[in-house]
Scaffold this active site. Structure first.
Site, PDB file in Angstrom:
ATOM      1  N   CYS A  56      -3.855   1.346  -4.394  1.00 20.15           N
ATOM      2  CA  CYS A  56      -3.551   1.167  -2.970  1.00 20.15           C
ATOM      3  C   CYS A  56      -4.800   0.722  -2.224  1.00 20.15           C
ATOM      4  O   CYS A  56      -5.769   1.477  -2.111  1.00 20.15           O
ATOM      5  CB  CYS A  56      -2.993   2.489  -2.441  1.00 20.15           C
ATOM      6  N   CYS A  59      -5.911   2.673   0.881  1.00 18.51           N
ATOM      7  CA  CYS A  59      -6.539   3.944   0.488  1.00 18.51           C
ATOM      8  C   CYS A  59      -8.028   3.728   0.251  1.00 18.51           C
ATOM      9  O   CYS A  59      -8.868   4.538   0.650  1.00 18.51           O
ATOM     10  CB  CYS A  59      -5.916   4.498  -0.798  1.00 18.51           C
TER      11      CYS A  59
END
Lengths: 134, 519
Positions: A56, A59
């Site tokens: 991700c 993230c």
């Protein structure tokens, strides 16, 4: 994948290089459900849980921001990082549908959640309120 | 950007949250098994079936397990399509198309400095593709949890007709019983029985996560998987060769198959026709020495490659199921099912790539799985219609079709004299400026010869073929005739409109190359 992990680890090392040992206690990676139980749910101070995934990108952008904000709090609040692929059930139990998700846990209860990438000012404000118990 | 998932995925999850039953719980339990339904296999068909069954009030467990490839590649929930099939394939195809587009962009006035230095970064591509796949794996897990499908990460096998053993990663076993069981284990690629095949070769199961650039690659097999892999590898700048045992794209219209492979040759992809591999040896320098036989000339040949990819066909995954314990009859590596996807055992069903003689396509499996669950738990009687399913080969110049091939139409109608084939070459507008080859942009409509000329098959080679043929597939399902097709006004300038402009029959012998653009 492995290169991502390496980059993440290197980032951690760099950050830890110039912090005190108490800082190392403030930011940690959750190793197991038991670990989560002890260090997050039974913690006597509030803990921010960062649910993230190695795949991700938001993230990855959030990591240095939340870590620096936590660092500013000088031990008032801890950051527990949970890799959702390593701890699937834990993430699902906390209803993590998309990542990143930050949540404040105090006395074993989820006080508030923040979903998605945020800028540092918003994070600081959010963490400040968590420290103040709001 | 709020989250890693696209908005649609999030919206979908929100709408599905809380199970409830959109149809009301029509299903009434009359047994004492643990579950109403166990689905063995968490791919497209199995997941669709499991989720649909839940909507009708059934209690469902879904088993999913991926046995690693000989190279050690493994993946998460979601099956072939998500992990090692349609999804990564389309993404790598797109990467190749973008490379092509970059070079065309200069003709359109984009000033690209150091154009000759543009090169693909294989590892970056693999990382991006794998990250996407992992996010889909996660969404799938969340979806199962939201819908209360019990997910078991274990290899399923039968103990008896109502009992399934899930062998977990740590080799422990979990016993589950159910009233009804659906087999949706899918398939995996075959390896040839020649020295070095397993040790040194890879398959489509490995290519999308390969940790090194593939380099000079030999793709053995000329089905759609082989052509697609060779196509995107060449598009990414790697030397690619396709070894063909007998024909290209077996099962597809052979005139179109030839056009697709000719278009690949034009792009620099090598073809070795009438050849079969004999051995693969690893040389001291790590490269692979492949020896093969030309079966026509009976001559032996060899060459050295960085990667050898087997795309010689797929097998159904019946071997781990211990079907004999449940008394389920199978045919080779597949299971033959009734019109209602039933096996010979009354409470056991099968959908997806594991069933015999049906198209191995994700949307087919999804549709069949969903309809099966509706019949089992929702009181429906609707069966799956496996006829006239559209499909696309994502070769460099794509090919899409729906309905019958010309050969099959001739067979079905009892002779060439009973069918009419309208065909034409065309020139996509956007091909002119970069002077892209229009040599293989071709389409045809195969129809009955009499009456309003019911359309039996539509075939298209060109850009965005899947997008072009999807709508026409609906028309064909609805009984499209040539009369209706020619009464349809096209959208200009598109390539799909060429179907409405067809006017030359093969029988006429007239030149099917286009004259003008806008008149």
């Amino acid at each position: 994948m492995s290169s991502l992990r390496t980059a993440f680890a290197a980032n951690q090392l760099l950050r830890r290089g110039f912090t005190t040992s108490s800082r190392m206690m403030e930011i940690f990676k959750v190793q197991s459900v038991q670990d989560f139980e002890e260090k997050v749910k039974k913690s006597d101070k509030p803990v921010i849980v960062d649910f993230f995934a190695t795949w991700c990108n938001p993230c990855k952008m959030l990591t240095p921001r939340i870590e620096s904000v936590i660092g500013e709090k000088k031990g008032q609040i801890a950051l527990a990082k949970v890799d959702i692929d390593e701890h699937v059930d834990l993430a699902l139990d906390y209803d993590v549908q998309s990542v990143p998700v930050l949540m404040v846990v105090q006395n074993g209860k989820v006080i508030k959640r923040l979903v998605g990438l945020q800028d540092t000012d918003k994070l600081r404000d959010w963490v400040d309120k968590a420290v103040d118990g709001k | 950007m709020l989250t890693i998932f696209n908005k649609r995925a999030i919206v979908r999850l929100v709408f599905c949250a809380g199970t409830g039953s959109r149809f009301g719980s029509t299903y009434k339990r009359n047994h004492n098994y643990d579950y109403d339904l166990i689905v063995i296999g968490g791919g497209s068909g199995g997941l669709a079936c499991a989720k649909e069954a839940i909507q009708h009030g059934a209690k469902v467990a879904c088993l999913d397990y991926v046995t690693p490839t000989p190279l050690g590649t493994k993946w998460g929930i979601g099956g072939t399509c998500v992990n090692v099939g349609c999804i990564p394939k389309k993404l790598m195809h797109q990467a190749a198309l973008l490379g092509e587009g970059l070079h065309e962009a200069t003709a359109y006035g984009w000033d690209i400095p150091n154009k000759e230095q543009i090169k693909p970064d294989w590892n970056k591509l693999v990382e991006s593709v794998q990250n996407h796949i992992k996010s889909v794996n996660w969404v799938t897990r969340v979806d199962l949890r939201d819908k209360h499908v019990e997910y078991v990460n274990g290899l399923g096998s039968f103990k008896d007709a109502h009992t399934v053993v899930a062998t977990l990663k740590n080799k422990s076993e979990k016993i589950l019983t159910a009233d009804k069981i659906v087999i949706a284990v899918g398939g995996r690629p075959n390896y040839p029985d020649i020295p070095g095949a397993i040790e040194h070769g890879i398959t489509s199961d490995d290519i999308f996560s390969l940790d090194r650039a593939p380099g000079k690659t030999l793709v053995v097999g000329a089905g759609y998987i082989g052509l697609e892999c060779a196509g995107f590898l060449k598009g990414l700048g790697y030397d690619a060769t396709v070894m063909v045992r007998s024909i290209v794209l077996r099962g597809f219209d052979q005139q179109m198959a030839t056009i697709v492979s000719d278009a690949m040759v034009e792009r620099g992809i090598n073809f070795l026709h009438k050849c079969i591999p004999k051995s693969v040896e690893k040389q001291a320098d790590g490269k692979l020495l492949v020896k093969w036989l030309n079966t026509e000339a009976n001559t032996e040949h060899s060459d050295v490659y960085d990667t050898v990819l087997w795309a010689i066909g797929r097998k159904g995954l019946v071997e781990d199921l211990k079907l004999e314990n449940a008394g389920v009859v199978f045919k080779g590596t597949k299971i033959e099912v009734s019109e209602a996807e039933g096996t010979n055992v009354s409470n056991i069903f099968a959908v997806g790539d594991v069933i015999y003689g049906k198209p191995e396509l994700t949307p087919v499996a999804i549709h069949a799985g969903r309809l099966l669950a509706r019949r089992l738990f929702g009181g429906s009687t609707q069966t799956m219609d496996y006829v006239d399913v559209a499909t696309t080969v994502f070769s460099p110049l794509e090919y899409a079709c729906v309905g019958l091939s010309e050969e099959d139409a001739i067979k079905k109608m009892g002779g060439e004299e009973n069918i009419e084939v309208y065909h034409g070459f065309y020139k996509p507008t956007e091909f002119f400026i970069p002077q892209k080859s229009v040599r293989y942009c071709y389409l045809k409509a195969v129809a009955e010869r009499s009456g309003d000329q019911k359309v039996l098959g539509l075939h298209y080679v060109g850009p965005v073929a899947g997008e072009v043929i999807q709508g026409f597939a609906v028309a064909l399902k609805a009984g499209l005739t040539i009369k209706t097709l020619f009464n349809t006004v096209g959208i200009h300038p598109t390539t799909a409109e060429e179907f409405t402009r067809l006017n030359i029959t093969k029988r006429s012998g007239l030149d099917p190359t286009p004259a003008s653009c806008c008149s």
